[in-house]
Write a protein that holds these residues in place. Structure first.
Motif, PDB file in Angstrom:
ATOM      1  N   ALA A  26      41.835  99.900 111.779  1.00 39.03           N
ATOM      2  CA  ALA A  26      42.087  98.361 111.257  1.00 39.03           C
ATOM      3  C   ALA A  26      43.804  98.336 111.263  1.00 39.03           C
ATOM      4  CB  ALA A  26      41.917  98.203 109.642  1.00 39.03           C
ATOM      5  N   ARG A  27      44.609  99.502 110.991  1.00 36.98           N
ATOM      6  CA  ARG A  27      45.817  99.551 111.140  1.00 36.98           C
ATOM      7  C   ARG A  27      46.435  99.459 112.294  1.00 36.98           C
ATOM      8  NH1 ARG A  27      49.781 102.453 112.549  1.00 36.98           N
ATOM      9  NH2 ARG A  27      48.422 104.026 113.242  1.00 36.98           N
ATOM     10  N   ARG A  28      45.835 100.251 113.271  1.00 41.17           N
ATOM     11  CA  ARG A  28      45.912  99.937 114.574  1.00 41.17           C
ATOM     12  C   ARG A  28      45.783  98.544 115.307  1.00 41.17           C
ATOM     13  NH1 ARG A  28      43.654 105.545 115.481  1.00 41.17           N
ATOM     14  NH2 ARG A  28      41.974 104.027 116.313  1.00 41.17           N
ATOM     15  N   ALA A  29      44.810  98.095 114.744  1.00 41.56           N
ATOM     16  CA  ALA A  29      44.828  96.505 115.137  1.00 41.56           C
ATOM     17  C   ALA A  29      45.590  95.511 114.729  1.00 41.56           C
ATOM     18  CB  ALA A  29      43.210  96.303 114.929  1.00 41.56           C
ATOM     19  N   GLY A  30      46.411  96.048 113.678  1.00 43.31           N
ATOM     20  CA  GLY A  30      47.418  95.017 113.100  1.00 43.31           C
ATOM     21  C   GLY A  30      46.809  94.158 111.906  1.00 43.31           C
ATOM     22  N   LEU A  31      45.614  94.675 111.221  1.00 47.94           N
ATOM     23  CA  LEU A  31      45.019  94.054 110.205  1.00 47.94           C
ATOM     24  C   LEU A  31      45.599  94.347 109.175  1.00 47.94           C
ATOM     25  CD1 LEU A  31      41.305  94.530 110.955  1.00 47.94           C
ATOM     26  CD2 LEU A  31      42.693  92.453 111.675  1.00 47.94           C
ATOM     27  N   CYS A  32      45.928  93.215 108.349  1.00 47.46           N
ATOM     28  CA  CYS A  32      46.468  93.389 106.871  1.00 47.46           C
ATOM     29  C   CYS A  32      45.546  93.762 105.865  1.00 47.46           C
ATOM     30  CB  CYS A  32      47.442  92.261 106.594  1.00 47.46           C
ATOM     31  SG  CYS A  32      46.662  90.812 106.284  1.00 47.46           S
ATOM     32  N   ALA A  33      44.438  93.261 105.755  1.00 45.74           N
ATOM     33  CA  ALA A  33      43.448  93.684 104.886  1.00 45.74           C
ATOM     34  C   ALA A  33      42.101  93.902 105.429  1.00 45.74           C
ATOM     35  CB  ALA A  33      43.184  92.302 104.051  1.00 45.74           C
ATOM     36  N   LEU A  34      41.306  94.768 104.821  1.00 51.71           N
ATOM     37  CA  LEU A  34      40.054  95.126 105.153  1.00 51.71           C
ATOM     38  C   LEU A  34      38.948  95.092 104.380  1.00 51.71           C
ATOM     39  CD1 LEU A  34      38.678  96.431 107.988  1.00 51.71           C
ATOM     40  CD2 LEU A  34      39.140  98.613 107.057  1.00 51.71           C
ATOM     41  N   GLY A  35      37.989  94.501 104.484  1.00 56.27           N
ATOM     42  CA  GLY A  35      36.742  94.603 103.418  1.00 56.27           C
ATOM     43  C   GLY A  35      35.626  95.550 103.846  1.00 56.27           C
ATOM     44  N   ILE A  45      34.088 103.227  99.207  1.00 57.99           N
ATOM     45  CA  ILE A  45      35.271 102.460  98.855  1.00 57.99           C
ATOM     46  C   ILE A  45      36.586 103.054  98.250  1.00 57.99           C
ATOM     47  CG2 ILE A  45      36.270 100.598  96.894  1.00 57.99           C
ATOM     48  CD1 ILE A  45      33.429  99.055  97.484  1.00 57.99           C
ATOM     49  N   ALA A  46      35.924 104.307  97.702  1.00 57.04           N
ATOM     50  CA  ALA A  46      37.234 105.056  97.040  1.00 57.04           C
ATOM     51  C   ALA A  46      38.204 105.732  98.075  1.00 57.04           C
ATOM     52  CB  ALA A  46      36.636 106.185  96.007  1.00 57.04           C
ATOM     53  N   ALA A  47      37.619 106.274  99.158  1.00 59.92           N
ATOM     54  CA  ALA A  47      38.247 106.817 100.067  1.00 59.92           C
ATOM     55  C   ALA A  47      38.969 105.835 100.875  1.00 59.92           C
ATOM     56  CB  ALA A  47      37.156 107.700 101.101  1.00 59.92           C
ATOM     57  N   ALA A  48      38.123 104.613 101.198  1.00 59.79           N
ATOM     58  CA  ALA A  48      38.964 103.568 101.930  1.00 59.79           C
ATOM     59  C   ALA A  48      40.261 103.236 101.222  1.00 59.79           C
ATOM     60  CB  ALA A  48      37.990 102.579 102.077  1.00 59.79           C
ATOM     61  N   MET A  49      40.149 103.044  99.826  1.00 65.97           N
ATOM     62  CA  MET A  49      41.457 102.631  99.015  1.00 65.97           C
ATOM     63  C   MET A  49      42.543 103.641  99.056  1.00 65.97           C
ATOM     64  SD  MET A  49      40.601  99.878  97.307  1.00 65.97           S
ATOM     65  CE  MET A  49      40.897  99.482  95.611  1.00 65.97           C
ATOM     66  N   VAL A  50      42.269 104.913  99.088  1.00 67.58           N
ATOM     67  CA  VAL A  50      43.169 106.026  99.467  1.00 67.58           C
ATOM     68  C   VAL A  50      44.131 105.755 100.638  1.00 67.58           C
ATOM     69  CG1 VAL A  50      43.777 108.447  99.628  1.00 67.58           C
ATOM     70  CG2 VAL A  50      42.302 107.609  97.787  1.00 67.58           C
ATOM     71  N   ALA A  51      43.062 105.773 101.791  1.00 65.77           N
ATOM     72  CA  ALA A  51      43.734 105.582 103.045  1.00 65.77           C
ATOM     73  C   ALA A  51      44.232 104.393 103.294  1.00 65.77           C
ATOM     74  CB  ALA A  51      42.564 105.476 104.126  1.00 65.77           C
ATOM     75  N   GLY A  52      43.935 103.255 102.582  1.00 65.21           N
ATOM     76  CA  GLY A  52      44.478 101.769 102.875  1.00 65.21           C
ATOM     77  C   GLY A  52      46.071 101.973 102.148  1.00 65.21           C
ATOM     78  N   GLU A  53      45.947 102.638 101.019  1.00 62.79           N
ATOM     79  CA  GLU A  53      47.360 102.852 100.423  1.00 62.79           C
ATOM     80  C   GLU A  53      48.275 103.470 101.451  1.00 62.79           C
ATOM     81  OE1 GLU A  53      49.987 102.427  97.229  1.00 62.79           O
ATOM     82  OE2 GLU A  53      48.019 101.662  97.183  1.00 62.79           O
ATOM     83  N   ALA A  54      47.630 104.640 102.063  1.00 61.51           N
ATOM     84  CA  ALA A  54      48.620 105.164 102.829  1.00 61.51           C
ATOM     85  C   ALA A  54      49.185 104.550 103.925  1.00 61.51           C
ATOM     86  CB  ALA A  54      48.151 106.464 103.186  1.00 61.51           C
ATOM     87  N   ALA A  55      48.205 103.636 104.486  1.00 61.91           N
ATOM     88  CA  ALA A  55      48.315 102.947 105.711  1.00 61.91           C
ATOM     89  C   ALA A  55      48.824 101.522 105.639  1.00 61.91           C
ATOM     90  CB  ALA A  55      47.039 102.911 106.476  1.00 61.91           C
ATOM     91  N   GLY A  56      49.148 101.105 104.484  1.00 58.68           N
ATOM     92  CA  GLY A  56      49.585  99.900 104.132  1.00 58.68           C
ATOM     93  C   GLY A  56      48.559  98.578 104.638  1.00 58.68           C
ATOM     94  N   VAL A  57      47.030  98.983 104.133  1.00 62.72           N
ATOM     95  CA  VAL A  57      46.439  98.021 104.677  1.00 62.72           C
ATOM     96  C   VAL A  57      45.496  98.050 103.218  1.00 62.72           C
ATOM     97  CG1 VAL A  57      44.106  97.496 105.687  1.00 62.72           C
ATOM     98  CG2 VAL A  57      45.997  99.047 107.107  1.00 62.72           C
ATOM     99  N   GLU A  58      45.432  96.629 102.942  1.00 68.77           N
ATOM    100  CA  GLU A  58      44.769  96.315 101.680  1.00 68.77           C
ATOM    101  C   GLU A  58      43.388  96.303 101.579  1.00 68.77           C
ATOM    102  OE1 GLU A  58      44.190  92.385  98.538  1.00 68.77           O
ATOM    103  OE2 GLU A  58      45.605  92.274 100.000  1.00 68.77           O
ATOM    104  N   ILE A  59      42.879  97.042 100.911  1.00 63.92           N
ATOM    105  CA  ILE A  59      41.449  97.131 100.882  1.00 63.92           C
ATOM    106  C   ILE A  59      40.653  96.232 100.016  1.00 63.92           C
ATOM    107  CG2 ILE A  59      39.222  98.678 100.532  1.00 63.92           C
ATOM    108  CD1 ILE A  59      41.258  99.428 102.965  1.00 63.92           C
TER     109      ILE A  59
END
Length: 110
Positions: A26-35, A45-59
């Motif tokens: 999602a980050r590489r595709a330029g998305l700012c948020a991912l459901g 969800i928990a792993a996605a939240m950790v990765a989203g925080e690091a990547a700057g992508v809102e989960i």
């Protein structure tokens, strides 16, 4: 403002990628948020939240609940579920077990 995909499945259900891999894509595709809306589970969800925080992508945490309506299979998307509600988590487990049982029956018929 940017783009978002609010209906994504990880390998916690029927997706091909782990939550962190999905966030990176999602980050590489330029998305700012991912459901994250896996079928009948919130386990990714928990792993996605950790990765989203690091990547700057809102989960946006979510779940896709499979339901039966006479003659139809209906999928309902829910966002921001209470991930600590044990009754809700137990219901999701029941839904997953029901799906596994239906799959076993289909395999037997084949």
């Amino acid at each position: 403002m940017g783009y978002a995909d609010l209906h994504v499945h990880t390998n916690a259900s029927d997706g091909a990628l782990a939550p962190a891999e999905m966030v990176e894509q999602a980050r590489r595709a330029g998305l700012c948020a991912l459901g994250i809306t896996d079928h009948d589970t919130v386990s990714g969800i928990a792993a996605a939240m950790v990765a989203g925080e690091a990547a700057g992508v809102e989960i946006v945490p979510g779940v896709e609940i499979n339901t039966d309506y006479p003659g139809e299979d209906v999928h309902v998307l829910g966002y921001y579920p209470d991930l600590c509600d044990q009754r809700f988590l137990d219901l999701l487990e029941e839904l997953r077990e029901s799906r596994r049982s239906r799959l076993d029956l289909m395999i037997e018929k084949l």
